[in-house]
Design an enzyme around this catalytic site. Structure first.
Site, PDB file in Angstrom:
ATOM      1  N   GLU A   1       0.865  -1.193   0.000  1.00 20.33           N
ATOM      2  CA  GLU A   1       0.000   0.000   0.000  1.00 20.33           C
ATOM      3  C   GLU A   1       0.905   1.249   0.000  1.00 20.33           C
ATOM      4  O   GLU A   1       1.945   1.259   0.685  1.00 20.33           O
ATOM      5  CB  GLU A   1      -0.836  -0.061   1.283  1.00 20.33           C
ATOM      6  CG  GLU A   1      -1.760   1.089   1.558  1.00 20.33           C
ATOM      7  CD  GLU A   1      -2.491   0.909   2.912  1.00 20.33           C
ATOM      8  OE1 GLU A   1      -2.079   0.061   3.740  1.00 20.33           O
ATOM      9  OE2 GLU A   1      -3.485   1.616   3.123  1.00 20.33           O
TER      10      GLU A   1
ATOM     11  N   LYS B   1      -9.578   2.022  -1.816  1.00 17.33           N
ATOM     12  CA  LYS B   1      -9.749   1.315  -0.536  1.00 17.33           C
ATOM     13  C   LYS B   1     -11.082   1.679   0.125  1.00 17.33           C
ATOM     14  O   LYS B   1     -11.369   2.864   0.355  1.00 17.33           O
ATOM     15  CB  LYS B   1      -8.579   1.668   0.378  1.00 17.33           C
ATOM     16  CG  LYS B   1      -8.538   0.915   1.697  1.00 17.33           C
ATOM     17  CD  LYS B   1      -7.267   1.306   2.462  1.00 17.33           C
ATOM     18  CE  LYS B   1      -7.107   0.524   3.751  1.00 17.33           C
ATOM     19  NZ  LYS B   1      -5.874   0.927   4.472  1.00 17.33           N
TER      20      LYS B   1
ATOM     21  N   CYS C   1      -4.926  -3.581   2.445  1.00 19.81           N
ATOM     22  CA  CYS C   1      -4.637  -3.638   3.875  1.00 19.81           C
ATOM     23  C   CYS C   1      -5.871  -3.906   4.741  1.00 19.81           C
ATOM     24  O   CYS C   1      -6.403  -4.988   4.729  1.00 19.81           O
ATOM     25  CB  CYS C   1      -3.884  -2.373   4.302  1.00 19.81           C
ATOM     26  SG  CYS C   1      -2.942  -2.656   5.830  1.00 19.81           S
TER      27      CYS C   1
ATOM     28  N   VAL D   1      -0.132  -2.616  10.570  1.00 20.67           N
ATOM     29  CA  VAL D   1       0.454  -2.260  11.862  1.00 20.67           C
ATOM     30  C   VAL D   1      -0.073  -3.172  12.979  1.00 20.67           C
ATOM     31  O   VAL D   1       0.650  -3.450  13.936  1.00 20.67           O
ATOM     32  CB  VAL D   1       0.230  -0.775  12.217  1.00 20.67           C
ATOM     33  CG1 VAL D   1       1.043   0.112  11.295  1.00 20.67           C
ATOM     34  CG2 VAL D   1      -1.235  -0.367  12.155  1.00 20.67           C
TER      35      VAL D   1
END
Ligand code: ACM
Length: 267
Positions: free
Chosen positions: A38, A109, A147, A174
């Site tokens: 990304e 997205k 993601c 993350v």
């Protein structure tokens, strides 16, 4: 066909140097499908909406899509990669599909994570699937999600129901959960998945985010076909038969798609 994921470590705000740094790996991947992370050339954790806007690019005329086309034309591969897209006054966290013939499509997205909500509009075009070919000109169906979309099982499910054999998944993960969840996403939907994540730490000026690496390629039988380490740049690759994803049966009685009971599910 060969799928390769490039796990990279971009420097925020340095689009051209980041493209230059990835170029050798892109040109030597020796794969039919190359997936990059990304926002792989812009960086992720923007200091401000102004910084995100300044880094955003038109598609297909912006520098990132143009460079991806050069790589695709030179290698015969299809590339899927994330970038900040500018469309008039609107900004999206997008991923482009680029073949040797040029730009094929853009996914915007749908599920924005954390401060992405300050910088981007959520995509509203749904989960699209494109027909592409490998280097031997065998066609297969390619879906794209970005993601945090993984966190919503409906994303991968919709791509599978729309006919995807392979889901390319550019990421800047993350949270720690996705790499262990992706074999299940692949299994429940009967698809191959290719998650290309990044490594490194970025600051937005007041806070830091560390990206977890662990890019992963999974099969419809929940096998991890290839995986990358947590903190280093890496190239991973796996050989697959994308058409194996078309056999969605588990046994003579059960079929992953056919046994669904949508009339019982909440909307
Ligand atoms: C994310 O969606 N980049 C966590």
């Amino acid at each position: 066909m060969i799928i390769s994921c490039l796990q990279t470590h971009p420097a925020k705000g340095e689009t051209e140097p980041n493209l230059d740094r990835v170029e050798e790996a892109a040109l030597t991947a020796d794969a039919d499908l190359v997936v990059l992370p990304e926002l792989f050339a812009s960086g992720y954790f923007f200091d401000s909406t102004e910084q995100a806007a300044a880094l955003a690019e038109p598609v297909p005329d912006g520098p990132t899509t143009q460079r991806l086309h050069q790589w695709a034309a030179a290698t015969g591969a299809t590339f899927v990669a994330g970038l900040p897209e500018r469309d008039g006054d609107a900004f999206y966290n997008a991923a482009v599909v680029v073949t040797p013939n040029g730009w094929l499509g853009t996914y915007r997205k749908a599920h924005l994570f954390y401060e992405e909500n300050d910088h981007f509009a959520a995509g509203a075009d749904g989960f699209q699937v494109w027909t592409v070919t490998d280097r031997r000109r065998r066609s297969y169906r390619l879906g794209v999600m970005v993601c945090f979309d993984w966190f919503f099982p409906e994303s991968a499910r919709t791509l599978a129901l729309n006919g995807a054999d392979v889901i390319a998944h550019p990421s800047n993960l993350v949270l720690p959960h996705c790499p262990s969840a992706m074999p299940v996403r692949a299994l429940e939907n009967g698809v191959f998945t290719a998650t290309a994540n990044r490594v490194g730490t970025e600051s937005n000026g007041t806070e830091e985010l560390t990206f977890i690496g662990r890019s992963v390629i999974c099969s419809p039988s929940a096998e991890v076909l290839a995986s990358a380490p947590e903190a280093e740049e890496a190239v991973i690759r796996a050989e697959i038969d994308p058409h194996a994803a078309r056999d969605t049966a588990l046994n003579p009685y059960n079929d992953r798609h056919g046994d669904r009971r949508p009339e019982l599910y909440a909307r």
